[in-house]
Design a protein around this motif. Structure first.
Motif, PDB file in Angstrom:
ATOM      1  N   PHE A  16      -1.470  -8.072  -7.005  1.00  0.00           N
ATOM      2  CA  PHE A  16      -0.180  -8.107  -6.323  1.00  0.00           C
ATOM      3  C   PHE A  16      -0.078  -6.931  -5.376  1.00  0.00           C
ATOM      4  CE2 PHE A  16       0.163 -10.658 -10.035  1.00  0.00           C
ATOM      5  CZ  PHE A  16       0.975 -11.717  -9.661  1.00  0.00           C
ATOM      6  N   LEU A  17       0.658  -7.159  -4.318  1.00  0.00           N
ATOM      7  CA  LEU A  17       0.673  -6.238  -3.203  1.00  0.00           C
ATOM      8  C   LEU A  17       1.996  -5.498  -3.082  1.00  0.00           C
ATOM      9  CD1 LEU A  17      -1.064  -5.665  -0.621  1.00  0.00           C
ATOM     10  CD2 LEU A  17       0.325  -7.426   0.478  1.00  0.00           C
ATOM     11  N   GLY A  18       1.908  -4.196  -2.734  1.00  0.00           N
ATOM     12  CA  GLY A  18       3.145  -3.453  -2.494  1.00  0.00           C
ATOM     13  C   GLY A  18       2.853  -2.261  -1.611  1.00  0.00           C
ATOM     14  N   TYR A  19       3.857  -1.412  -1.432  1.00  0.00           N
ATOM     15  CA  TYR A  19       3.702  -0.252  -0.567  1.00  0.00           C
ATOM     16  C   TYR A  19       4.075   1.033  -1.286  1.00  0.00           C
ATOM     17  CZ  TYR A  19       3.231  -3.121   3.612  1.00  0.00           C
ATOM     18  OH  TYR A  19       2.791  -3.987   4.563  1.00  0.00           O
ATOM     19  N   LEU A  20       3.280   2.061  -1.113  1.00  0.00           N
ATOM     20  CA  LEU A  20       3.724   3.403  -1.445  1.00  0.00           C
ATOM     21  C   LEU A  20       4.552   3.834  -0.248  1.00  0.00           C
ATOM     22  CD1 LEU A  20       0.435   4.990  -2.774  1.00  0.00           C
ATOM     23  CD2 LEU A  20       2.509   4.531  -4.098  1.00  0.00           C
ATOM     24  N   ILE A  21       5.785   4.235  -0.508  1.00  0.00           N
ATOM     25  CA  ILE A  21       6.684   4.563   0.593  1.00  0.00           C
ATOM     26  C   ILE A  21       6.723   6.069   0.777  1.00  0.00           C
ATOM     27  CG2 ILE A  21       9.098   4.443   1.352  1.00  0.00           C
ATOM     28  CD1 ILE A  21       9.400   1.940  -0.336  1.00  0.00           C
ATOM     29  N   LEU A  26       7.701   9.982  -5.876  1.00  0.00           N
ATOM     30  CA  LEU A  26       7.010   8.690  -5.871  1.00  0.00           C
ATOM     31  C   LEU A  26       7.982   7.510  -5.706  1.00  0.00           C
ATOM     32  CD1 LEU A  26       4.573   6.847  -6.327  1.00  0.00           C
ATOM     33  CD2 LEU A  26       4.835   7.243  -8.795  1.00  0.00           C
ATOM     34  N   ALA A  27       7.754   6.701  -4.685  1.00  0.00           N
ATOM     35  CA  ALA A  27       8.591   5.526  -4.445  1.00  0.00           C
ATOM     36  C   ALA A  27       7.696   4.360  -4.054  1.00  0.00           C
ATOM     37  CB  ALA A  27       9.597   5.811  -3.337  1.00  0.00           C
ATOM     38  N   VAL A  28       7.976   3.203  -4.632  1.00  0.00           N
ATOM     39  CA  VAL A  28       7.152   2.029  -4.358  1.00  0.00           C
ATOM     40  C   VAL A  28       8.039   0.867  -3.926  1.00  0.00           C
ATOM     41  CG1 VAL A  28       5.501   0.389  -5.290  1.00  0.00           C
ATOM     42  CG2 VAL A  28       5.520   2.738  -6.137  1.00  0.00           C
ATOM     43  N   GLY A  29       7.695   0.282  -2.786  1.00  0.00           N
ATOM     44  CA  GLY A  29       8.433  -0.893  -2.323  1.00  0.00           C
ATOM     45  C   GLY A  29       7.534  -2.102  -2.433  1.00  0.00           C
ATOM     46  N   VAL A  30       8.159  -3.246  -2.532  1.00  0.00           N
ATOM     47  CA  VAL A  30       7.352  -4.462  -2.626  1.00  0.00           C
ATOM     48  C   VAL A  30       7.664  -5.359  -1.449  1.00  0.00           C
ATOM     49  CG1 VAL A  30       6.447  -6.053  -4.316  1.00  0.00           C
ATOM     50  CG2 VAL A  30       8.051  -4.316  -5.019  1.00  0.00           C
ATOM     51  N   SER A 149       6.764  -1.577 -10.212  1.00  0.00           N
ATOM     52  CA  SER A 149       6.634  -0.678 -11.356  1.00  0.00           C
ATOM     53  C   SER A 149       5.171  -0.426 -11.694  1.00  0.00           C
ATOM     54  CB  SER A 149       7.345  -1.267 -12.574  1.00  0.00           C
ATOM     55  OG  SER A 149       8.651  -1.655 -12.232  1.00  0.00           O
ATOM     56  N   ALA A 150       4.362  -1.467 -11.607  1.00  0.00           N
ATOM     57  CA  ALA A 150       2.940  -1.322 -11.918  1.00  0.00           C
ATOM     58  C   ALA A 150       2.248  -0.435 -10.885  1.00  0.00           C
ATOM     59  CB  ALA A 150       2.275  -2.700 -11.973  1.00  0.00           C
ATOM     60  N   ILE A 151       2.656  -0.567  -9.628  1.00  0.00           N
ATOM     61  CA  ILE A 151       2.062   0.295  -8.596  1.00  0.00           C
ATOM     62  C   ILE A 151       2.464   1.748  -8.849  1.00  0.00           C
ATOM     63  CG2 ILE A 151       2.111   0.890  -6.130  1.00  0.00           C
ATOM     64  CD1 ILE A 151       2.287  -2.131  -5.565  1.00  0.00           C
ATOM     65  N   ALA A 152       3.693   1.955  -9.256  1.00  0.00           N
ATOM     66  CA  ALA A 152       4.140   3.316  -9.546  1.00  0.00           C
ATOM     67  C   ALA A 152       3.307   3.907 -10.673  1.00  0.00           C
ATOM     68  CB  ALA A 152       5.627   3.315  -9.919  1.00  0.00           C
ATOM     69  N   THR A 200       3.580   5.590   4.580  1.00  0.00           N
ATOM     70  CA  THR A 200       3.722   4.324   3.867  1.00  0.00           C
ATOM     71  C   THR A 200       2.393   3.577   3.915  1.00  0.00           C
ATOM     72  OG1 THR A 200       6.069   4.265   4.288  1.00  0.00           O
ATOM     73  CG2 THR A 200       5.019   2.149   3.841  1.00  0.00           C
ATOM     74  N   ILE A 201       1.825   3.331   2.744  1.00  0.00           N
ATOM     75  CA  ILE A 201       0.534   2.630   2.715  1.00  0.00           C
ATOM     76  C   ILE A 201       0.556   1.458   1.741  1.00  0.00           C
ATOM     77  CG2 ILE A 201      -1.110   4.415   3.463  1.00  0.00           C
ATOM     78  CD1 ILE A 201      -1.379   5.204   0.517  1.00  0.00           C
ATOM     79  N   GLN A 202      -0.311   0.501   2.078  1.00  0.00           N
ATOM     80  CA  GLN A 202      -0.361  -0.710   1.276  1.00  0.00           C
ATOM     81  C   GLN A 202      -1.303  -0.527   0.091  1.00  0.00           C
ATOM     82  OE1 GLN A 202      -0.689  -4.291   3.774  1.00  0.00           O
ATOM     83  NE2 GLN A 202      -2.201  -4.974   2.295  1.00  0.00           N
ATOM     84  N   VAL A 203      -0.899  -0.979  -1.089  1.00  0.00           N
ATOM     85  CA  VAL A 203      -1.774  -0.924  -2.263  1.00  0.00           C
ATOM     86  C   VAL A 203      -1.667  -2.239  -3.041  1.00  0.00           C
ATOM     87  CG1 VAL A 203      -1.933   1.540  -2.766  1.00  0.00           C
ATOM     88  CG2 VAL A 203       0.110   0.292  -3.407  1.00  0.00           C
ATOM     89  N   THR A 204      -2.670  -2.463  -3.886  1.00  0.00           N
ATOM     90  CA  THR A 204      -2.591  -3.662  -4.727  1.00  0.00           C
ATOM     91  C   THR A 204      -2.687  -3.243  -6.193  1.00  0.00           C
ATOM     92  OG1 THR A 204      -4.972  -3.999  -4.670  1.00  0.00           O
ATOM     93  CG2 THR A 204      -3.660  -5.153  -3.011  1.00  0.00           C
ATOM     94  N   VAL A 205      -2.275  -4.139  -7.056  1.00  0.00           N
ATOM     95  CA  VAL A 205      -2.237  -3.802  -8.479  1.00  0.00           C
ATOM     96  C   VAL A 205      -2.355  -5.064  -9.323  1.00  0.00           C
ATOM     97  CG1 VAL A 205       0.257  -4.025  -8.869  1.00  0.00           C
ATOM     98  CG2 VAL A 205      -1.024  -2.233 -10.070  1.00  0.00           C
ATOM     99  N   ASP A 206      -2.786  -4.869 -10.557  1.00  0.00           N
ATOM    100  CA  ASP A 206      -2.761  -5.947 -11.551  1.00  0.00           C
ATOM    101  C   ASP A 206      -1.472  -5.862 -12.345  1.00  0.00           C
ATOM    102  OD1 ASP A 206      -5.221  -7.126 -11.202  1.00  0.00           O
ATOM    103  OD2 ASP A 206      -6.229  -5.691 -12.528  1.00  0.00           O
TER     104      ASP A 206
END
Ligand code: FES
Ligand code: FES
Lengths: 769, 158
Positions: A16-21, A26-30, A149-152, A200-206
């Motif tokens: 799943f894809l989201g952004y570190l803002i 630490l803040a993560v947007g989806v 939450s998982a990206i965080a 702001t960068i894109q990241v992925t997570v399980d």
């Protein structure tokens, strides 16, 4: 339990894809919402082809409309080790904030108590994703919130791993603490700043597999419970906004009547405690030091009124119009091989216990509003237009509500507060009176449902239902969603929005051959709106009563008959469980009986098995100013909510739905007379009370049947209503055809229509206990 | 403007307000005590239920002038202090049973429940189903079943 250590690159799972803002901590947007869509089309064991609701329900439609913008929601980790999330939904008692805290806790490995969920202001950029309704909240938030939450958590792990010089997969997380087998540990709070991103960068997570859940699926108490029981939870009228003084409105004697003349404005303005008086669209507003003085002042006003939009209408005139508007059946009446029935459902009120209220502070160049709003963006747009301000100059704060039941899909009270504040040039804290809420507030309109079913040689050949209703107002913005997504719906033709909602929310779960369900609405200008579970309670009650009638004609037990004709295995499972737990068929005294009803909607399924007592000693129990009548004495509720996230909250919703259904079947309705409801308080509008409610209730939450949660907040109203009606029919030997069953007798002395708000009593000290 | 003095949650207060203003508005609009909720102003819904000298009453139906200087008014905010604890046992029972939904009625429900337990105690008996049936407080969210369970639990610890 073992500490959580997850590989970030597990190839067997969906990523799943989201952004570190870029943010100080630490803040993560989806940006990408997944899941919840098209999980399963009903298996449709023809002879009945699937109806639209089977293929694609209302919640799916909302999920689809939510897709492009869900990404803008963010989970933040703070230096004190807590996490925050501003929820773009409204909490009105359904427990959404608790469920969201559990979602975050699950993926972040942080205790639920450390998660702050607040309600987001109106955010126009979220478009229709900021709508609380159709029981879709959890369904559309489930994946995005977990992803963020998982990206965080992943970012915290990466930060710790880099700092400790160890591989990421050796860093474990538990209860807000990161640890490594070498003995090193760090709290989330201590890394909240280090883990923050400067761009702001894109990241992925399980995401965790459901089998690994430690929080979700286990009962959890509400996160706002302590504030509630100590009186600290703040509702709209508990907020303190500088100079926002109490304000109320004198209202007309008919719905939507308007002011012709006010004879004594100056006199009333001079009354003790009163600061302002102003004529507004639907009445005369007064502002003062206390609400009590506002009541005195509004009662003292001498006003001539113009008639409202339905001035000549009463129950009987509306009913006659509905019967005329009924669409024809396709199959002619066939005497001994058909069942024909017609049911009337009275006007009902969706008023919560907390009267409608809003705070407005309107200045020449900007405005600020506080109110319980389920569609705050729509409110912001409308109010900005009304005030003549640019939309971004109107700040709309969403306040938790003391119930909703459909009422807060609309922003009538917020718009009125804005109008008053603008006219008075001062901030106001506007509350409708209890009587305003019932008489001028929105209602679930009267409807008539006609059913014809035919059967032959043990088969049901046709089932036709024609539902005629007074127009239900859906103008709260869902319309935009429909127009933007209509092309993707598997339905043909040019349906109106109401028809679309009807078709998407209704379906007959039985193999009844040729099935049609049609809606027709008559355009009467009552103030209407959806009520919990929209069309389903009335439509399903009519259907389940006819199902019992068909079973009797075909000499079958109601349960055996349902089992034979059901097309859905999830419904069969809840039915079987209810039959077992509720002891279907047990011997009961004359005048008492069991009733059973089923309902599938929002991708969930419910069976309710109720017992009712209709013996005279129960029906005629004397209760001062109280409606008694038949009592539901026992309820067994079995619910399949797909993936139940918080069984304790789910159980609470089912109990609430049960009490709603009982009220709709037996006691609660509005009586319309000469353009206005007669009901003015809770001893008139008779919602279920302690003496009406079953002392014995058991809720069985079935283990997960899906990997996504279903909607639950409304799911139980229809089957509760239907099961009460079916039990009543079996106990009395007469199928009821008009609801609630006591609507024919007015059990109270109506408050006068004018002044519009009754004076508070003064004899409270004579009633202490 | 007339002055009115009484004890509120253990502290003596004096307010200046017209005689006929109902106590609910004195509490909420003047003293800023927001636990008692407005649900009807007609002594029907019971969401404003508080205690006067330990008995349940509804301040929406009592003009402030009827409150004497010697009267002790307790709202939900002052309930724990009546037993010298952080939470009253009835509040604890409410938490354990996770009674609340929207919560709007619950301060009134808890105050009514505590008074009911005291009343039946004085009558030398325990709460019956009939007593519970007699509670008039509306809960529009329909939390009645959990309220019944919580009251019995709270009673056993009071
Ligand atoms: S507000 Fe006092 S009883 Fe309803
Ligand atoms: S919890 Fe909402 S009214 Fe009782």
């Amino acid at each position: 339990m073992a500490e959580q250590s997850r590989s970030p690159e597990n190839p067997t799972r969906r990523r799943f894809l989201g952004y570190l803002i870029a943010a100080p901590t630490l803040a993560v947007g989806v940006t990408w919402a997944a899941g919840g869509l098209g999980e399963d089309a009903a298996e449709a064991a023809i002879p009945s082809p699937p109806q639209p609701e089977d293929l694609f329900d209302l919640g799916d439609l909302q999920n689809l409309a939510a897709l492009p913008t869900s990404g803008l929601i963010a989970v933040q980790v703070n230096e004190d080790g807590t996490a925050s999330f501003a929820l773009h939904r409204c909490e009105v008692g359904q427990g959404i904030t608790t469920t969201v805290a559990m979602l975050i806790a699950e993926e972040l490995d942080l205790p639920v108590e450390k998660i702050n969920v607040t309600l987001s202001d109106a955010r126009p950029e979220l478009l229709m994703n900021q709508l609380t309704g159709g029981s879709n909240s959890v369904r559309s938030i489930y994946t995005p919130v977990r992803t963020a939450s998982a990206i965080a958590r992943q970012q915290l792990v990466r930060t710790a791993a880099a700092r400790w010089g160890v591989p990421e997969n050796e860093v474990a997380t538990r209860d807000g603490v990161l640890s490594h087998k070498s003995g090193r540990t760090a709290t989330y709070g201590s890394l909240a700043t280090a883990a923050a991103s400067d761009r702001t960068i894109q990241v992925t997570v399980d995401l965790k597999a459901a089998a690994d859940f430690r929080v979700l699926g286990k009962p959890h108490n509400r996160i706002d419970a302590r504030d509630i029981v100590t009186g600290r939870k703040q509702f709209g009228m508990d907020l303190r906004v500088p100079d926002a003084k109490p304000c109320m409105v004198r209202r007309p004697p008919t719905i939507n009547g308007t002011v012709r003349t006010v004879h004594n404005m100056a006199e009333v303005k001079a009354m003790p405690g009163i600061t302002d008086v102003a004529v507004v669209t639907y009445g005369v507003a007064v502002r003062g030091e206390t609400f009590g003085q506002c009541i005195d002042a509004l009662r003292a006003l001498e006003v001539d009124w113009r008639p409202g939009t339905v001035a000549g209408e009463s129950d009987a005139t509306v009913l006659a119009k509905l019967k005329k508007a009924q669409l024809p059946m396709a199959v002619p009446p066939l005497g001994s091989i058909s069942v024909d029935a017609e049911f009337t459902f009275a006007f009902a009120s969706n008023a919560p216990l907390e009267p409608d209220n809003a705070i407005a502070d309107v200045r020449s160049d900007r405005a600020e509003i506080w109110s319980t709003l389920k569609v705050p963006i729509d409110a912001q747009q409308d109010i900005a237009r009304q005030l003549g301000l640019p939309q971004d100059k109107v700040v709309v704060h969403v306040v938790p509500g003391g119930g909703s039941f459909g009422r807060h899909l609309f922003h009538d009270v917020a718009a009125e507060a804005a109008e008053i504040s603008q006219k008075m040039g001062k901030p106001v804290k506007l509350s409708w009176s209890r009587t305003d809420d019932f008489r001028q507030g929105r209602t679930h309109p009267m409807s008539v449902s006609k059913v014809r079913a035919t059967y032959l040689l043990g088969n049901v050949l046709t089932y036709e239902q024609r539902h005629a209703s007074t127009e239900t107002d859906f103008s709260h913005g869902l319309g935009e969603m429909i127009t933007s997504t209509a092309a993707e719906l598997p339905i043909a033709g040019n349906y109106s929005f109401a028809q679309t909602v009807f078709l998407l929310s209704q379906s007959v779960p039985y193999n009844f051959g040729v099935v049609t369900q049609l809606l027709n609405e008559i355009p009467l200008k009552f103030n209407t709106g959806s009520m919990r579970n929209i069309y389903s309670p009335n439509v399903v009650t009519a259907m389940e009563l006819v199902v019992d009638r068909l079973a009797a004609k075909m000499r079958k037990d109601p349960v055996a008959f349902r089992r034979e004709f059901l097309k859905d295995k999830r419904l069969r499972a809840v039915l079987d469980k209810a039959v077992e737990v509720g002891q279907w068929g047990r011997t009961m005294p004359k005048g008492t009986a069991q009733g059973i009803a089923l309902h599938a909607e929002y991708r969930g399924a419910v069976a309710m098995l109720l017992e009712i007592d209709c013996r005279p000693e129960i029906v005629n129990r004397p209760i001062e100013h109280g409606v008694t009548g038949p009592r539901v004495t026992k309820a067994t509720i079995v619910v399949d909510a797909g993936l139940p996230l918080n069984p304790r909250g789910l159980e609470a919703q089912m109990i609430g739905c049960l009490n709603d259904g009982i009220a709709l079947a037996l006691t609660s309705s509005l009586h319309i007379k000469d353009g206005i409801p007669l009901e003015g308080s809770w001893d008139d509008y008779f919602y279920t009370r302690q003496w009406n409610t079953p002392p014995e209730v058991e809720v069985v939450v079935l283990p997960p049947t899906s990997d996504t949660p279903s909607g639950a907040g409304e799911l139980g109203v229809a089957p509760a209503f239907a099961a009460t009606a079916c039990a009543y029919a079996r106990a009395t030997g007469t199928m009821p055809t008009s609801f609630p069953i006591n609507h024919g007798t007015l059990g109270f002395e109506p408050f006068p229509l004018q002044p519009s708000t009754p004076q508070s009593p003064t004899d409270g000290l004579d009633h202490t206990f | 403007m007339p002055q009115h003095t009484f004890t509120l949650n253990g502290t003596q207060v004096t307010v200046e307000v017209a005689d006929d203003v109902r106590l609910l508005w004195v509490l909420r609009d003047i003293l800023g005590v927001m636990g008692p909720k407005y649900g009807c102003g007609l002594n029907v819904c019971k969401s404003c239920t508080s205690h006067i000298n330990g008995k349940a009453f509804n301040p929406c139906a009592v003009p402030v002038s009827q409150i004497k200087e010697s009267d002790e008014i307790t709202t939900i905010e002052g309930l724990p202090a009546t037993v010298g604890r952080e939470l009253h046992p009835m509040q604890e029972a409410w938490l354990e049973e996770d009674v609340s939904q929207c919560g709007y009625c619950q301060p009134g429900q808890i105050m009514a429940a505590v008074a009911l337990v005291r009343k039946v105690r004085e009558e030398g008996r325990a709460i019956t189903d009939d007593d519970l049936d007699g509670l008039r407080n509306i809960c529009r969210c329909g939390t009645y079943q959990r309220i019944r369970t919580a009251i019995k639990k709270g009673e056993s610890r009071m």
